[in-house]
Design an enzyme around this catalytic site. Structure first.
Site, PDB file in Angstrom:
ATOM      1  N   GLU A  92      -9.172  -2.097 -27.431  1.00 49.71           N
ATOM      2  CA  GLU A  92      -8.296  -0.920 -27.557  1.00 49.71           C
ATOM      3  C   GLU A  92      -7.285  -1.106 -28.686  1.00 49.71           C
ATOM      4  O   GLU A  92      -6.066  -1.021 -28.477  1.00 49.71           O
ATOM      5  CB  GLU A  92      -7.590  -0.652 -26.229  1.00 49.71           C
ATOM      6  CG  GLU A  92      -8.554  -0.275 -25.125  1.00 49.71           C
ATOM      7  CD  GLU A  92      -7.869   0.235 -23.859  1.00 49.71           C
ATOM      8  OE1 GLU A  92      -6.736  -0.163 -23.575  1.00 49.71           O
ATOM      9  OE2 GLU A  92      -8.487   1.049 -23.142  1.00 49.71           O
ATOM     10  N   GLU A 119     -15.754   0.770 -21.333  1.00 46.48           N
ATOM     11  CA  GLU A 119     -14.817   0.920 -20.210  1.00 46.48           C
ATOM     12  C   GLU A 119     -14.829   2.358 -19.741  1.00 46.48           C
ATOM     13  O   GLU A 119     -14.716   3.279 -20.553  1.00 46.48           O
ATOM     14  CB  GLU A 119     -13.371   0.588 -20.616  1.00 46.48           C
ATOM     15  CG  GLU A 119     -13.058  -0.869 -20.684  1.00 46.48           C
ATOM     16  CD  GLU A 119     -11.576  -1.142 -20.895  1.00 46.48           C
ATOM     17  OE1 GLU A 119     -10.731  -0.409 -20.345  1.00 46.48           O
ATOM     18  OE2 GLU A 119     -11.272  -2.100 -21.610  1.00 46.48           O
TER      19      GLU A 119
HETATM   20  C1  BGP Z   1      -7.618  -0.331 -20.494  1.00 45.24           C
HETATM   21  C2  BGP Z   1      -7.643  -1.801 -20.679  1.00 45.24           C
HETATM   22  C3  BGP Z   1      -8.052  -2.590 -19.507  1.00 45.24           C
HETATM   23  C4  BGP Z   1      -7.826  -1.913 -18.193  1.00 45.24           C
HETATM   24  C5  BGP Z   1      -8.018  -0.434 -18.150  1.00 45.24           C
HETATM   25  C6  BGP Z   1      -7.507   0.258 -16.912  1.00 45.24           C
HETATM   26  O1  BGP Z   1      -6.518   0.194 -21.152  1.00 45.24           O
HETATM   27  O2  BGP Z   1      -8.460  -2.211 -21.746  1.00 45.24           O
HETATM   28  O3  BGP Z   1      -7.569  -3.870 -19.662  1.00 45.24           O
HETATM   29  O4  BGP Z   1      -7.002  -2.511 -17.354  1.00 45.24           O
HETATM   30  O5  BGP Z   1      -7.460   0.196 -19.244  1.00 45.24           O
HETATM   31  O6  BGP Z   1      -6.130   0.326 -16.954  1.00 45.24           O
HETATM   32  P1  BGP Z   1      -5.224  -0.060 -15.725  1.00 45.24           P
HETATM   33  O7  BGP Z   1      -5.584  -1.442 -15.393  1.00 45.24           O
HETATM   34  O8  BGP Z   1      -3.843   0.047 -16.213  1.00 45.24           O
HETATM   35  O9  BGP Z   1      -5.553   0.898 -14.665  1.00 45.24           O
END
Ligand code: BGP
Length: 470
Positions: A171, A364
């Site tokens: 990201e 993701e």
């Molecule tokens: C993205 C990241 C992850 C992850 C995901 C979900 O931004 O790459 O590391 O955690 O989002 O976010 P969160 O864990 O805050 O729900």
């Protein structure tokens, strides 16, 4: 007939700091995450504190074999994880790597190989070694280019014959909002000058190109991808000023992948730099590096879309993931306020394909929800129909995008096993097919249980997407 091509890679995604734990074992140094007990925007602590769930996380460091076996049981053909830079170079600036750290990932990769699972490795997932943040000021300092290149070279040499898919920065565009988490720069965005921010971004982009070069030299078969947050920006109204605002916000979001894919800054960014007194310092050879070592594919996270408006009175920032935006009145949101928009995934996939003409990889996507463990016929489980519905609807749109003609290599759902969240550093926001018995107060046995979505996903994979419900 399934839209998914034969050989489509199905799996799940994680990050070292959110699963491994063992923060001070095996010679590991501290990373910025070890002083971020409350997640993305909260202030950091001097050193590790007991309330930081990431210090133990879900103990993947000791349980990786059991976890990878569970992924294999679902039929994963790919597993995305990151290497903790501070396991390999504890401070980040050493000359020689930590062999014990390297051995850990040897074992993880062995386990993947045993089950016929392709590793997909992220080199940097919000895990800058703490010494580089505190002593060098993070990615503002050009020296990090050399340190990261050494790290990338070390792990690519070590694993490059066995690991075909690599991502550079997770990201990467998150640095626009989270300078510490994404860039090791310990300042709030408001206190960080644009000049410094964009110079730091430049360093990351340059070293990403350098890592791509190294990867291809080590093994020409390796495919290197960039990774950015994808947020389709919809104009809040048909007012052309809203349309233009949406376009500009998306140009900012995509600046990073533009450079990764085309090897130069886009015209819209150049105008922004010119008009805001930003002068990016290019070291000798930077322009050529960027131009000659573009990425092989584009990967991204997709959780939500957002709206844009030119009307200052309506510019409220809704809840949601890092990029944020104005809430869309037509959409529902998750419990954490992330608006759910499966069609947006098809939109970004088409946009990205049209823009860069590079293969895509959805690395993701998923639903963070509060799960309740119940007694099932085969032991404790979670009836997570909401997650099944979310994933089904998103995967249907991936299939549609593929049918539209988009080339997509695979899909790794976020947090295939419950893990510590990035934004809030909590465990009650769960994404997994596998429940991990650990709570926000740190209690729990760390035992693993299959949720209902576990069997559902296994069936999707077994049928290569045929079992999805349009
Ligand atoms: C993205 C990241 C992850 C992850 C995901 C979900 O931004 O790459 O590391 O955690 O989002 O976010 P969160 O864990 O805050 O729900």
């Amino acid at each position: 007939m399934s839209n998914f091509p034969e050989g489509f890679l199905w799996g799940g995604a994680t990050a070292a700091n959110q699963i491994e734990g063992a923060y001070d074992e095996g010679g590991k140094g501290l990373s910025i995450q070890d002083v971020m007990p409350h997640g993305g925007t909260a202030p950091s602590t001097e050193g590790p504190t007991e309330d930081n769930l990431k210090l133990e996380a879900i103990d993947f460091y000791h349980r990786y074999a059991e976890d990878i076996a569970l992924f294999a049981e679902m039929g994963f053909s790919v597993f995305r994880f990151s290497i903790a830079w501070s396991r390999i170079f504890p401070r980040g600036d050493e000359e020689e790597p930590n062999e014990e750290g390297l051995k850990f990932y040897d074992r993880v990769i062995d386990e993947c190989e045993k089950h016929g699972i392709e590793p997909l490795i992220t080199l940097s997932h919000y895990e800058t070694p703490l010494a580089l943040a505190r002593e060098y000021g993070g990615w503002r300092d050009r020296k990090l280019v050399d340190f990261f290149a050494r790290y990338a070279h070390t792990v690519l040499e070590r694993y490059g014959a066995r690991v075909k898919y690599w991502l550079t920065f997770n990201e990467i565009n998150a640095i626009l909002h989270l300078p510490f988490m994404a860039g090791g720069i310990e300042l709030d965005r408001e206190n960080l000058a644009d000049q410094e921010l964009y110079q730091a971004i430049h360093h990351e982009l340059v070293v990403s190109a350098l890592a791509t070069k190294i990867a291809h030299e080590v093994n020409p078969e390796i495919k290197v991808g960039c990774m950015a947050i994808a947020v389709p920006r919809y104009p809040l109204t048909p007012d052309p000023r809203d349309v233009r605002q949406a376009q500009w916000e998306s140009q900012q979001d995509m600046l990073f992948a533009d450079v990764h894919c085309r090897g130069e800054y886009p015209a819209s960014a150049k105008r922004y730099f010119r008009e805001n007194g930003i002068e990016i310092e290019f070291a000798e050879g930077d322009a050529e590096l960027l131009k000659e070592h573009t990425v092989d594919f584009v990967s991204f996270s997709y959780y939500m879309s957002a709206c844009s408006t030119a009307d200052p009175d309506k510019q409220v920032r809704g809840e949601g993931n890092i990029m944020g935006g104005v809430p869309n009145p037509t959409l529902q949101a998750s419990e954490w306020g992330w608006q759910i928009d499966p069609v947006g995934l098809r939109v970004v996939m088409n946009d990205f394909w049209d823009r860069w003409n590079k293969p895509l990889f959805v690395v993701e996507n998923g639903l963070g929800a509060r799960d309740v463990l119940i007694d099932g016929p085969d032991g404790p489980t979670v009836e997570d129909d909401y997650r099944i519905e979310y994933m089904n609807d998103h995967l249907v749109q991936v299939g549609e995008a593929i049918a539209d003609g988009v080339e997509c290599w695979g899909y790794t759902s976020w947090g295939c096993i419950d893990l510590v969240s990035a934004s809030k550093a909590e465990l009650s926001k769960r994404y997994g097919f596998i429940y991990v018995d650990r709570n926000d107060d740190g209690t729990g046995t760390l035992d693993r249980y299959r949720k209902k979505s576990f069997d559902w996903y296994a069936e999707v994979i077994r049928t290569n997407g045929d079992s999805l419900k349009a």
